[in-house]
Design a protein around this motif. Structure first.
Motif, PDB file in Angstrom:
ATOM      1  N   SER A 229      18.801 -10.480  10.401  1.00 29.23           N
ATOM      2  CA  SER A 229      17.620 -11.344  10.468  1.00 29.23           C
ATOM      3  C   SER A 229      17.978 -12.745  10.951  1.00 29.23           C
ATOM      4  CB  SER A 229      16.924 -11.398   9.107  1.00 29.23           C
ATOM      5  OG  SER A 229      17.827 -11.874   8.144  1.00 29.23           O
ATOM      6  N   ARG A 230      19.147 -13.248  10.566  1.00 24.53           N
ATOM      7  CA  ARG A 230      19.444 -14.650  10.886  1.00 24.53           C
ATOM      8  C   ARG A 230      20.151 -14.824  12.211  1.00 24.53           C
ATOM      9  NH1 ARG A 230      21.269 -17.287   5.243  1.00 24.53           N
ATOM     10  NH2 ARG A 230      21.230 -19.214   6.427  1.00 24.53           N
ATOM     11  N   HIS A 231      20.819 -13.783  12.680  1.00 22.99           N
ATOM     12  CA  HIS A 231      21.523 -13.936  13.958  1.00 22.99           C
ATOM     13  C   HIS A 231      20.960 -13.023  15.045  1.00 22.99           C
ATOM     14  CE1 HIS A 231      24.798 -16.647  12.761  1.00 22.99           C
ATOM     15  NE2 HIS A 231      24.667 -16.096  11.573  1.00 22.99           N
ATOM     16  N   LEU A 233      18.305 -10.845  15.332  1.00 21.76           N
ATOM     17  CA  LEU A 233      16.890 -10.817  15.668  1.00 21.76           C
ATOM     18  C   LEU A 233      16.489 -12.064  16.444  1.00 21.76           C
ATOM     19  CD1 LEU A 233      14.904  -8.670  15.123  1.00 21.76           C
ATOM     20  CD2 LEU A 233      14.113  -9.921  13.118  1.00 21.76           C
ATOM     21  N   ARG A 234      16.926 -13.177  15.919  1.00 23.78           N
ATOM     22  CA  ARG A 234      16.551 -14.446  16.529  1.00 23.78           C
ATOM     23  C   ARG A 234      17.066 -14.520  17.969  1.00 23.78           C
ATOM     24  NH1 ARG A 234      18.430 -19.405  17.168  1.00 23.78           N
ATOM     25  NH2 ARG A 234      17.019 -21.159  16.873  1.00 23.78           N
ATOM     26  N   ASN A 235      18.323 -14.130  18.154  1.00 26.17           N
ATOM     27  CA  ASN A 235      18.894 -14.240  19.493  1.00 26.17           C
ATOM     28  C   ASN A 235      18.304 -13.213  20.449  1.00 26.17           C
ATOM     29  OD1 ASN A 235      20.440 -15.968  17.975  1.00 26.17           O
ATOM     30  ND2 ASN A 235      22.292 -15.531  19.120  1.00 26.17           N
ATOM     31  N   PHE A 237      15.333 -12.363  20.559  1.00 20.55           N
ATOM     32  CA  PHE A 237      14.002 -12.789  20.982  1.00 20.55           C
ATOM     33  C   PHE A 237      14.056 -13.721  22.196  1.00 20.55           C
ATOM     34  CE2 PHE A 237      11.643 -11.152  17.310  1.00 20.55           C
ATOM     35  CZ  PHE A 237      10.509 -10.754  17.984  1.00 20.55           C
ATOM     36  N   VAL A 308      13.250 -22.049  23.485  1.00 17.84           N
ATOM     37  CA  VAL A 308      14.037 -21.352  22.463  1.00 17.84           C
ATOM     38  C   VAL A 308      15.523 -21.297  22.765  1.00 17.84           C
ATOM     39  CG1 VAL A 308      12.158 -19.952  21.551  1.00 17.84           C
ATOM     40  CG2 VAL A 308      13.497 -19.108  23.475  1.00 17.84           C
ATOM     41  N   ASP A 309      15.926 -21.461  24.005  1.00 21.51           N
ATOM     42  CA  ASP A 309      17.357 -21.358  24.315  1.00 21.51           C
ATOM     43  C   ASP A 309      17.953 -22.703  24.685  1.00 21.51           C
ATOM     44  OD1 ASP A 309      19.877 -20.824  25.130  1.00 21.51           O
ATOM     45  OD2 ASP A 309      19.360 -19.025  26.267  1.00 21.51           O
TER      46      ASP A 309
ATOM     47  N   ASN B 110      27.600 -18.413  17.368  1.00 24.73           N
ATOM     48  CA  ASN B 110      26.239 -18.095  17.804  1.00 24.73           C
ATOM     49  C   ASN B 110      25.751 -19.189  18.748  1.00 24.73           C
ATOM     50  OD1 ASN B 110      23.496 -17.692  18.075  1.00 24.73           O
ATOM     51  ND2 ASN B 110      23.266 -16.916  15.998  1.00 24.73           N
ATOM     52  N   LYS B 113      22.654 -21.520  17.614  1.00 23.50           N
ATOM     53  CA  LYS B 113      22.595 -22.306  16.385  1.00 23.50           C
ATOM     54  C   LYS B 113      23.517 -23.493  16.509  1.00 23.50           C
ATOM     55  CE  LYS B 113      21.216 -18.940  13.011  1.00 23.50           C
ATOM     56  NZ  LYS B 113      21.304 -18.638  11.607  1.00 23.50           N
TER      57      LYS B 113
END
Lengths: 321, 365
Positions: A229-231, A233-235, A237, A308-309, B110, B113
């Motif tokens: 969920s934290r790495h 999924l986010r990436n 997207f 987002v990126d 990552n 982040k």
């Protein structure tokens, strides 16, 4: 944060200008291609009965005998004013804006429903496939995606229309007053996007899962579910963000095939009619609208991606990826 | 320092690790036994595919899905972690007890982040488990940030406040490796495994990173395992060296013992092929042949087919451990009292002489 709103706005503006250029080129291309169409396309059945002189006189009246560059500039000027010309065959002498206007709610309505369903089903399906990669859910999901993408839409939709209507006891054709008749077209339209979203989601998640930073996240003692969920999924997207707007907008403008199959009075169905009956001005207007929507979709995708990126370099030409 | 007298943190006993690949079974680790002493720096050296990475990954349950510990035990604080299966069991080890630094800092973080967030995430993860009574919320965001900033400072990042909000792509390779180390250290582990920590970096940065690791080892009382194929790195940092070949440790000893008094022909060959030890004008030594296939069962000494000093028995029976000194042992039949005397390659002889001369000089002084 160094990347303030200002930079994003600046980036959006330059992207917007580029989109305008694209749009101009597309418009001109559509215009010139339509000039190559037979001139019957500007007349109804009366064409056969008219003399050569009458035809010439009418074409001159419509401005079609002007030099090409004059025609193009008139066309651009009119388009900018919101005047897309007049339909000559499908609905003779009716301004195209009025021909298309009433069709929009149908296409947008079906489109939005389709998108909502496809996102709600496709994204979780893709996530499930990525998590259970190589196991049963993944195989079933892949089978679905391959099936939808490999079987020609025509076969698939007709099958659904024929057997679906008799099985579910719903009408074969669309009628506004019978909500039950809305089901099958929506199902048909949602089939493709659902498969696409599932495929994209799975693919981007698997891409992320194989990256080194996931190893580091696991090695530092993060639970698998948290890593997901934290790495992951986010990436995953991020590339989705680029594809989604175009996909959504193109669905909203109506499915050409589904609309004509179920007799939905939307824009997609109209295009088929216009082409079949060689209504040149109407085809020109519709193609322009569809390409506009496509360009806006790509534009929004780029902007969303930039938001987002953080790796996308906003100031200079040529991003980092 | 005599490691025999210090405490053992982790002990591998006859560990066998296998993988299935395209329907065939491959034995990557063939019965390795190795002890890790508290506070030491152990370097595991060997060529690509010798199993050094796989071996250490098994300490954290990080083997790829097609690999497993087939037999043997890995004892960590009295618990046999080789038997661990579930994620819940491994979460007690990963990060909390053993952390890892990976080879390529360019891909280990990552990209979406900020540096600060990735360290903070780690701090939160382990402060929570360190004190079961405290929940995450008990540790305020400002506190975790302060801890993260302190760790950034510890790993030698200048302007930590600014770096905290930057993304990995805004940092250089050396900086990123510092951040990766910061993430590992933020776990507050006992053991830190550094898997080729400097391979992807340029030479000037390599030395800085190694110096940093030594400093952190002092401050956080870490036991460090270096995995590398670069003997130059090893010479700088390791207290002890284990030489691996084809899934087995063939020689193990204190740093000086391996460099100045190597016993196994494979270690000889490795040292002889070091450019730093070569003689100007002479062609650099290269080990002939290729390592054995791990799909087949290996008879005798795995290095025998490439070994010009191989005895007949090397092809028949696997050599046992022969002790050279209390801290130094090697797996070669050459150390058997019945074995014929062989002269090691000229380079090794030179190294030995040099050492003897130095010792003599020391004694004279």
């Amino acid at each position: 944060m160094e990347r303030g709103c200002f930079v994003i706005v600046k980036y959006a503006f330059s992207r917007f200008l580029r989109s305008l250029v694209t749009l101009l080129i597309v418009t001109a291309a559509v215009f010139f291609m339509l000039r190559l169409m037979p001139e019957e396309g500007y007349f109804a059945e009366s064409y056969d009965k008219m003399t050569r002189g009458q035809i010439e006189a009418e074409l001159t009246r419509m401005g079609l005998r002007d030099p090409l560059h004059v025609q193009l500039s008139n066309y651009l000027k009119n388009t900018l004013r919101g005047d897309l010309g007049t339909s000559n065959i499908v609905r003779r002498y009716v301004p195209i804006v009025q021909v298309i206007g009433p069709k929009i709610p149908y296409s947008v309505g079906f489109g939005l429903t389709t998108i909502a369903i496809s996102l709600a089903l496709g994204i979780p399906l893709g996530m499930l496939m990525a998590r259970r990669k190589g196991r049963l859910p993944d195989s079933l999901g892949s089978a679905y995606v391959v099936f939808v993408r490999a079987v020609p839409a025509a076969v698939c939709f007709i099958f659904l229309q024929l057997y679906g209507s008799s099985f579910l006891k719903v009408p074969m054709l669309f009628s506004l007053s019978r909500p039950l008749s809305w089901i099958l077209p929506t199902v048909c339209m949602a089939l493709g996007p659902t498969a696409n979203y599932a495929m994209w989601m799975r693919r981007y998640m698997v891409d992320e899962l194989n990256k080194d930073y996931i190893k580091l996240a696991r090695a530092k003692g993060m639970k698998n579910s948290a890593v997901m969920s934290r790495h992951v999924l986010r990436n995953a997207f991020v590339p989705m963000a680029q594809l989604l707007p175009a996909s959504i907008l193109l669905t909203i403008t109506g499915s050409i095939y589904v609309e004509s199959l179920f007799s939905i009075p939307g824009m997609g169905g109209l295009l088929v009619t216009a082409i079949q009956r060689q209504d040149n001005t109407l085809v020109q207007a519709l193609v322009l609208i569809f390409s506009c929507v496509g360009i806006v979709g790509l534009f929004l995708g780029d902007i969303l991606m930039a938001i987002v990126d953080p790796r996308i370099k906003l100031e200079k030409k040529g991003g980092s990826r | 320092m005599d490691y025999r007298q210090t405490e053992i943190v982790l002990s591998a006993r006859d560990v066998v690790i296998k993988f299935t690949l395209r329907g065939k079974t491959l034995t990557a680790i063939r019965g390795v036994s190795l002890d890790l002493y508290k506070g030491e720096s152990l370097a595991i050296v060997g060529e690509s595919g010798s199993g050094k990475s796989v071996f250490t990954k098994s300490f954290m349950g990080m083997l790829d899905a097609n690999g497993w510990v087939d037999s043997g035990e890995i004892l960590y604080e009295g618990k046999n972690i080789a038997r661990y299966k579930t994620e819940k069991e491994w979460l007690e080890i990963r990060g909390k007890e053993i952390a890892m630094v990976f080879q390529d800092p360019m891909t280990s973080l990552n990209p979406l982040k900020t540096v600060g967030l990735q360290i903070r995430e780690t701090v939160e993860l382990h402060r929570k488990t360190a004190n079961a009574a405290l929940t995450v919320s008990a540790l305020k965001a400002s506190e975790t940030k302060a801890i993260a900033l302190e760790i950034l400072r510890d790993v030698g990042i200048t302007e930590p406040e600014r770096r905290y909000n930057q993304y990995p792509h805004e940092l250089s390779g050396g900086m990123r490796q510092r951040v990766v180390i910061a993430v590992a250290v933020a776990c507050r582990p006992n053991v830190l495994i550094c898997d080729e920590p400097t391979t992807a970096l340029d030479v000037t940065i390599q030395a800085q990173i190694l110096a940093l690791l030594r400093r952190l080892q002092e401050k956080y009382r870490l036991t460090i395992v270096y995995i590398t194929h670069d003997l130059g790195v090893v010479a700088n940092v390791a207290d002890r060296i284990a030489v691996m070949y084809a899934g087995d440790v063939v020689e193990c000893g204190a740093c000086d013992e391996i460099f100045y008094d190597p016993q196994h022909p494979y270690t000889w060959a490795l040292l002889s092929s070091l450019p730093q030890l070569g003689v100007k004008g002479e062609p650099l030594f290269a080990i002939r042949g290729a390592p054995p296939s791990l799909y087949k069962e290996i008879r005798g000494d795995a290095f025998a087919p490439r070994n010009p000093y191989a005895l007949l028995i090397d092809f028949e029976e696997r050599p046992p451990w022969f002790e050279v000194s209390p801290t130094h042992k090697a797996r070669t039949w050459l150390l058997d009292p019945r074995a014929p005397r062989v002269t090691p390659p000229p380079l090794i002889a030179r190294i030995r002489e040099r050492r003897e001369r130095r010792e003599a000089a020391d004694d004279a002084r």
